[in-house]
Motif scaffolding. Structure first.
Motif, PDB file in Angstrom:
ATOM      1  N   TYR A 198       0.828  -1.204   0.000  1.00 17.63           N
ATOM      2  CA  TYR A 198       0.000   0.000   0.000  1.00 17.63           C
ATOM      3  C   TYR A 198       0.862   1.253   0.000  1.00 17.63           C
ATOM      4  CZ  TYR A 198      -2.822   3.857   1.605  1.00 17.63           C
ATOM      5  OH  TYR A 198      -3.399   5.094   1.712  1.00 17.63           O
ATOM      6  N   ALA A 199       2.012   1.211   0.700  1.00 16.73           N
ATOM      7  CA  ALA A 199       2.919   2.371   0.706  1.00 16.73           C
ATOM      8  C   ALA A 199       3.354   2.705  -0.718  1.00 16.73           C
ATOM      9  CB  ALA A 199       4.132   2.088   1.584  1.00 16.73           C
ATOM     10  N   MET A 200       3.646   1.682  -1.520  1.00 14.85           N
ATOM     11  CA  MET A 200       4.048   1.901  -2.908  1.00 14.85           C
ATOM     12  C   MET A 200       2.914   2.533  -3.711  1.00 14.85           C
ATOM     13  SD  MET A 200       5.981  -1.782  -3.237  1.00 14.85           S
ATOM     14  CE  MET A 200       6.372  -1.710  -4.974  1.00 14.85           C
ATOM     15  N   VAL A 201       1.703   1.998  -3.567  1.00 14.14           N
ATOM     16  CA  VAL A 201       0.539   2.544  -4.269  1.00 14.14           C
ATOM     17  C   VAL A 201       0.248   3.971  -3.792  1.00 14.14           C
ATOM     18  CG1 VAL A 201      -1.971   2.331  -4.542  1.00 14.14           C
ATOM     19  CG2 VAL A 201      -0.513   0.302  -4.755  1.00 14.14           C
ATOM     20  N   ASN A 202       0.375   4.188  -2.503  1.00 13.29           N
ATOM     21  CA  ASN A 202       0.031   5.494  -1.936  1.00 13.29           C
ATOM     22  C   ASN A 202       0.965   6.597  -2.400  1.00 13.29           C
ATOM     23  OD1 ASN A 202      -1.611   7.154  -0.191  1.00 13.29           O
ATOM     24  ND2 ASN A 202       0.171   7.251   1.173  1.00 13.29           N
ATOM     25  N   TYR A 203       2.248   6.264  -2.629  1.00 11.83           N
ATOM     26  CA  TYR A 203       3.160   7.275  -3.151  1.00 11.83           C
ATOM     27  C   TYR A 203       2.739   7.719  -4.542  1.00 11.83           C
ATOM     28  CZ  TYR A 203       6.629   7.365   0.560  1.00 11.83           C
ATOM     29  OH  TYR A 203       7.258   7.571   1.754  1.00 11.83           O
ATOM     30  N   ILE A 204       2.334   6.771  -5.390  1.00  9.07           N
ATOM     31  CA  ILE A 204       1.832   7.122  -6.721  1.00  9.07           C
ATOM     32  C   ILE A 204       0.530   7.902  -6.588  1.00  9.07           C
ATOM     33  CG2 ILE A 204       1.025   6.223  -8.924  1.00  9.07           C
ATOM     34  CD1 ILE A 204       3.957   5.698  -8.502  1.00  9.07           C
ATOM     35  N   HIS A 205      -0.349   7.453  -5.693  1.00 12.17           N
ATOM     36  CA  HIS A 205      -1.648   8.104  -5.501  1.00 12.17           C
ATOM     37  C   HIS A 205      -1.483   9.542  -5.021  1.00 12.17           C
ATOM     38  CE1 HIS A 205      -5.804   8.768  -4.460  1.00 12.17           C
ATOM     39  NE2 HIS A 205      -5.510   8.910  -3.182  1.00 12.17           N
ATOM     40  N   THR A 206      -0.510   9.778  -4.156  1.00  7.24           N
ATOM     41  CA  THR A 206      -0.266  11.129  -3.645  1.00  7.24           C
ATOM     42  C   THR A 206       0.052  12.085  -4.780  1.00  7.24           C
ATOM     43  OG1 THR A 206       0.552  10.245  -1.548  1.00  7.24           O
ATOM     44  CG2 THR A 206       1.165  12.510  -2.087  1.00  7.24           C
ATOM     45  N   VAL A 207       0.848  11.615  -5.749  1.00 10.96           N
ATOM     46  CA  VAL A 207       1.175  12.440  -6.911  1.00 10.96           C
ATOM     47  C   VAL A 207      -0.072  12.688  -7.756  1.00 10.96           C
ATOM     48  CG1 VAL A 207       2.511  12.551  -9.049  1.00 10.96           C
ATOM     49  CG2 VAL A 207       3.558  11.640  -6.974  1.00 10.96           C
ATOM     50  N   LEU A 208      -0.820  11.627  -8.043  1.00 10.20           N
ATOM     51  CA  LEU A 208      -1.998  11.762  -8.897  1.00 10.20           C
ATOM     52  C   LEU A 208      -3.090  12.607  -8.244  1.00 10.20           C
ATOM     53  CD1 LEU A 208      -2.198   8.097 -10.249  1.00 10.20           C
ATOM     54  CD2 LEU A 208      -1.367  10.129 -11.451  1.00 10.20           C
ATOM     55  N   LEU A 209      -3.231  12.479  -6.936  1.00  7.97           N
ATOM     56  CA  LEU A 209      -4.235  13.271  -6.217  1.00  7.97           C
ATOM     57  C   LEU A 209      -3.981  14.757  -6.390  1.00  7.97           C
ATOM     58  CD1 LEU A 209      -6.613  13.474  -4.208  1.00  7.97           C
ATOM     59  CD2 LEU A 209      -4.945  13.297  -2.354  1.00  7.97           C
ATOM     60  N   THR A 210      -2.714  15.158  -6.341  1.00  6.56           N
ATOM     61  CA  THR A 210      -2.412  16.587  -6.452  1.00  6.56           C
ATOM     62  C   THR A 210      -2.632  17.108  -7.863  1.00  6.56           C
ATOM     63  OG1 THR A 210      -0.081  16.057  -6.762  1.00  6.56           O
ATOM     64  CG2 THR A 210      -0.778  16.624  -4.546  1.00  6.56           C
ATOM     65  N   VAL A 211      -2.597  16.232  -8.874  1.00  2.00           N
ATOM     66  CA  VAL A 211      -2.949  16.661 -10.230  1.00  2.00           C
ATOM     67  C   VAL A 211      -4.397  17.143 -10.250  1.00  2.00           C
ATOM     68  CG1 VAL A 211      -3.331  15.891 -12.599  1.00  2.00           C
ATOM     69  CG2 VAL A 211      -1.284  15.166 -11.379  1.00  2.00           C
ATOM     70  N   PHE A 212      -5.265  16.377  -9.601  1.00  3.28           N
ATOM     71  CA  PHE A 212      -6.683  16.762  -9.556  1.00  3.28           C
ATOM     72  C   PHE A 212      -6.910  17.964  -8.638  1.00  3.28           C
ATOM     73  CE2 PHE A 212      -6.659  12.312 -10.847  1.00  3.28           C
ATOM     74  CZ  PHE A 212      -7.438  12.386 -11.984  1.00  3.28           C
ATOM     75  N   LEU A 213      -6.123  18.053  -7.572  1.00  4.13           N
ATOM     76  CA  LEU A 213      -6.184  19.251  -6.734  1.00  4.13           C
ATOM     77  C   LEU A 213      -5.766  20.474  -7.543  1.00  4.13           C
ATOM     78  CD1 LEU A 213      -4.682  18.006  -3.341  1.00  4.13           C
ATOM     79  CD2 LEU A 213      -7.010  18.797  -3.722  1.00  4.13           C
ATOM     80  N   GLY A 214      -4.814  20.284  -8.467  1.00  5.83           N
ATOM     81  CA  GLY A 214      -4.346  21.385  -9.304  1.00  5.83           C
ATOM     82  C   GLY A 214      -5.443  21.952 -10.181  1.00  5.83           C
ATOM     83  N   ILE A 215      -6.348  21.088 -10.655  1.00  3.67           N
ATOM     84  CA  ILE A 215      -7.482  21.575 -11.456  1.00  3.67           C
ATOM     85  C   ILE A 215      -8.350  22.503 -10.605  1.00  3.67           C
ATOM     86  CG2 ILE A 215      -9.545  20.906 -12.751  1.00  3.67           C
ATOM     87  CD1 ILE A 215      -8.138  18.230 -13.349  1.00  3.67           C
ATOM     88  N   GLY A 216      -8.608  22.087  -9.362  1.00  3.95           N
ATOM     89  CA  GLY A 216      -9.376  22.930  -8.445  1.00  3.95           C
ATOM     90  C   GLY A 216      -8.643  24.209  -8.101  1.00  3.95           C
ATOM     91  N   MET A 217      -7.330  24.114  -7.927  1.00  6.67           N
ATOM     92  CA  MET A 217      -6.522  25.297  -7.616  1.00  6.67           C
ATOM     93  C   MET A 217      -6.576  26.320  -8.753  1.00  6.67           C
ATOM     94  SD  MET A 217      -4.882  25.241  -4.654  1.00  6.67           S
ATOM     95  CE  MET A 217      -4.269  24.143  -3.383  1.00  6.67           C
ATOM     96  N   ALA A 218      -6.609  25.827  -9.994  1.00 10.43           N
ATOM     97  CA  ALA A 218      -6.707  26.729 -11.142  1.00 10.43           C
ATOM     98  C   ALA A 218      -8.087  27.377 -11.215  1.00 10.43           C
ATOM     99  CB  ALA A 218      -6.426  25.955 -12.431  1.00 10.43           C
ATOM    100  N   LEU A 219      -9.108  26.611 -10.849  1.00 10.03           N
ATOM    101  CA  LEU A 219     -10.482  27.091 -10.919  1.00 10.03           C
ATOM    102  C   LEU A 219     -10.773  28.137  -9.838  1.00 10.03           C
ATOM    103  CD1 LEU A 219     -12.843  26.242 -12.810  1.00 10.03           C
ATOM    104  CD2 LEU A 219     -13.624  24.743 -10.961  1.00 10.03           C
TER     105      LEU A 219
END
Length: 451
Positions: A273-294
Motif C-alpha cells: 500500500y505504501a508503494m501505491v500510496n506514493y503514486i496516488h499522492t502524486v496523482l491526487l495533487t494533479v486533480f487538486l491542481g485543477i481545483g486550484m486553477a479554478l
C-alpha cells in the motif's frame, strides 16, 4: 473611474488554461517531493524505512492541511474582495491569514514534538518502523513552518495573478529536493534523516523564490497593521474548511488503510500500500491542481457578479477533470507493474500485490476529479455546506464503512476497491443533487446564497 480587470473580458478557455498548467505543475511537483522521498528511501535505505516514512506522511499532511485550510479560505476571500473592488479588505485578509497560520502551525508542531512516540504508534508505527518514523519526523516538524509558509504564499500569489511564479517556486523546491536527496542518502549516507533534511532545505529555497513576488510592481499582496477581524477570521476558517478536509482526510485514510492492510495482509500489505500510496499522492495533487486553477477565477467572478462566466467555468473544469480522470485510470491499468517498479528494493510478492491492487484502485480516478471540481466550485462561491458535504462523503461517511465491509464480505483484495466505490457513489450523489435541484446554479442562487 473604475477600471475593468482583464480577467473579466478574456476568453474563458485560454484564461483557465493559463492558470491550469502552472497550478497542475506546481501541485504535481509538490507531491513529487514526497514521491522522491519514497523512491530514494526505498533504494537507499530499504523497504522497512519506506514503510516508516509512509506512516510519517499523514503527520506531514496535517501541516499541509492547516496551510490549505487557512490559505484557501483567505485566498478565496482575497479574490472575492478584489472582484468587489475592495483592495483594503484584501490586504487585511492576507495579513490575517498569514499571521493566524503561523500561530496555529507553531503550536501544533510543539504539541507533535512533545508527543511524537505516542502519536506515531497511533498512526500505525511498530517497533520495527518507529525508529524511521521518529528520524524522519523530528527534522520535518522542526522545519515544518517553512513548508506551510511556502504553500500559503503559493496560493495567495496564484490569486494575485501570478500563477507562473507560484509554479516556479514549487519547481525550485522539487529540483533541489531531488539533488539533495541523492547527496544526503547516497553520498553522505544520512539515511532517513538525509531525506528529511533534503525536503526541509529545498522548501526554504523554494519559499525564498516565492518571496520575489513582493518586489513585483503589479503585486497587490500587502502586510498591513490594522488587520484583525473576528468576522473575517470566522469566514476564513469556514470557507477553507473543505480544503482542510481534503488534506486532513488523506491522513485519516492513510492511517485506516495501514491498519486494515496490517490486519488482513500483514507487513507485506502495508508495504504494498505504501508503494501505491506514493503514486496516488502524486496523482491526487494533479486533480487538486485543477481545483486550484479554478478557485481564483471562480472567486473573482463571484465577487464581480459575473454568473454566466461562472457556469461556463464550471463546465470547463468538469470536462478537464473527466478527461484527466479517464486518462489517468487507463494508464494506471495498463502499466501498473512499471509504476510499482519505481520502488525497486522490494520482493516479488510485494510488487505483485501492489501492481494487482493498483489496477482496481485506479478506477477511482474517473470520479475523483469531478468530485474535486464541484467541491472547489462550491467553496469558491461560498456555498460551504455543499463543498463540505462532498468532501466528507468521499473521505469519511462513505469511505470508512466501505473499508470495513468490503474485505469482510469479499476478502482482503477488496480493500483496494474502497477508493473507487467511495468516489463513485459521491459522484453519483452529486449528479442526483444537480438533477433534483437545478436552481442551485441559477443566477439568484449563486449571487445570494452562501450555504
Amino acid at each position: 473611474m473604475t477600471t475593468i480587470n482583464p480577467i473579466e473580458t478574456r476568453p474563458l478557455k485560454p484564461l483557465f488554461l493559463s492558470y491550469l498548467f502552472p497550478a497542475m505543475v506546481g501541485m504535481l511537483l509538490m507531491s513529487v517531493n514526497i514521491l522522491v522521498d519514497g523512491i530514494f528511501v526505498s533504494h537507499g535505505v530499504g523497504p522497512t524505512a519506506l514503510a516508516g516514512v509512509n506512516i510519517a506522511v499523514p503527520i506531514f499532511s496535517i501541516l499541509l492541511s492547516i496551510s490549505l485550510w487557512i490559505g484557501m479560505g483567505g485566498a478565496t476571500l482575497y479574490s472575492i474582495s478584489f472582484g468587489e473592488g475592495n483592495k483594503k479588505r484584501a490586504h487585511q485578509i492576507f495579513t490575517l491569514a498569514f499571521t493566524v497560520m503561523i500561530v496555529v502551525v507553531l503550536t501544533l508542531i510543539l504539541l507533535l514534538l512533545l508527543n511524537l512516540k505516542e502519536i506515531s504508534y497511533i498512526f500505525g508505527a511498530s517497533d520495527a518502523t518507529y525508529p524511521y518514523v521518529q528520524e524522519y519526523l523530528h527534522v520535518i516538524l522542526i522545519f515544518g513552518v517553512f513548508y506551510t509558509i511556502e504553500n500559503l504564499l503559493s496560493i495567495f500569489i496564484r490569486n494575485d495573478g501570478n500563477p507562473k511564479l507560484a509554479m516556479m517556486g514549487l519547481i525550485t523546491t522539487s529540483v533541489i529536493n531531488i539533488i539533495l536527496n541523492y547527496i544526503f542518502i547516497f553520498v553522505f549516507n544520512y539515511g532517513v534523516t538525509g531525506c528529511a533534511l533534503a525536503t526541509a532545505l529545498s522548501t526554504i529555497i523554494g519559499m525564498s523564490v516565492l518571496c520575489l513576488h513582493f518586489f513585483r510592481k503589479q503585486s497587490e499582496l500587502r502586510f498591513v497593521r490594522n488587520f484583525f477581524s473576528i468576522s473575517d477570521l470566522k469566514k476564513i476558517f469556514s470557507i477553507g474548511l473543505p480544503s482542510f478536509i481534503v488534506e486532513a482526510s488523506v491522513a485519516v485514510m492513510v492511517i485506516l488503510y495501514n491498519v486494515t492492510f496490517l490486519h488482513y495482509l500483514g507487513s507485506n500489505g502495508v508495504t504494498a500500500y505504501a508503494m501505491v500510496n506514493y503514486i496516488h499522492t502524486v496523482l491526487l495533487t494533479v486533480f487538486l491542481g485543477i481545483g486550484m486553477a479554478l478557485q481564483p477565477l471562480v472567486s473573482y467572478h463571484h465577487g464581480a457578479r459575473l454568473v454566466t462566466r461562472l457556469t461556463a467555468l464550471l463546465k470547463i473544469g468538469t470536462a478537464t477533470a473527466l478527461i484527466f480522470g479517464l486518462t489517468t485510470a487507463i494508464i494506471a491499468m495498463l502499466f501498473p507493474s512499471q509504476l510499482m517498479a519505481l520502488f525497486g528494493d522490494s520482493t516479488f510478492e510485494i510488487r505483485n500485490l501492489a501492481s494487482q491492487g493498483f489496477v482496481h484502485f485506479a478506477i477511482g480516478y474517473v470520479f475523483l476529479g469531478i468530485n474535486m471540481v464541484y467541491a472547489e466550485f462550491f467553496q469558491s462561491i461560498e456555498k460551504i455546506r455543499l463543498a463540505t458535504s462532498i468532501m466528507l462523503l468521499r473521505s469519511i461517511i462513505l469511505f470508512i464503512p466501505t473499508l470495513v465491509l468490503l474485505p469482510k464480505i469479499l476478502g482482503p483484495q477488496a480493500i483496494w476497491w474502497t477508493f473507487p466505490v467511495a468516489e463513485g457513489i459521491t459522484a453519483l450523489l452529486i449528479y442526483c443533487y444537480i438533477r433534483k435541484r437545478p436552481q442551485t446554479f441559477s443566477s439568484s442562487s449563486m449571487l445570494n446564497q452562501k450555504n
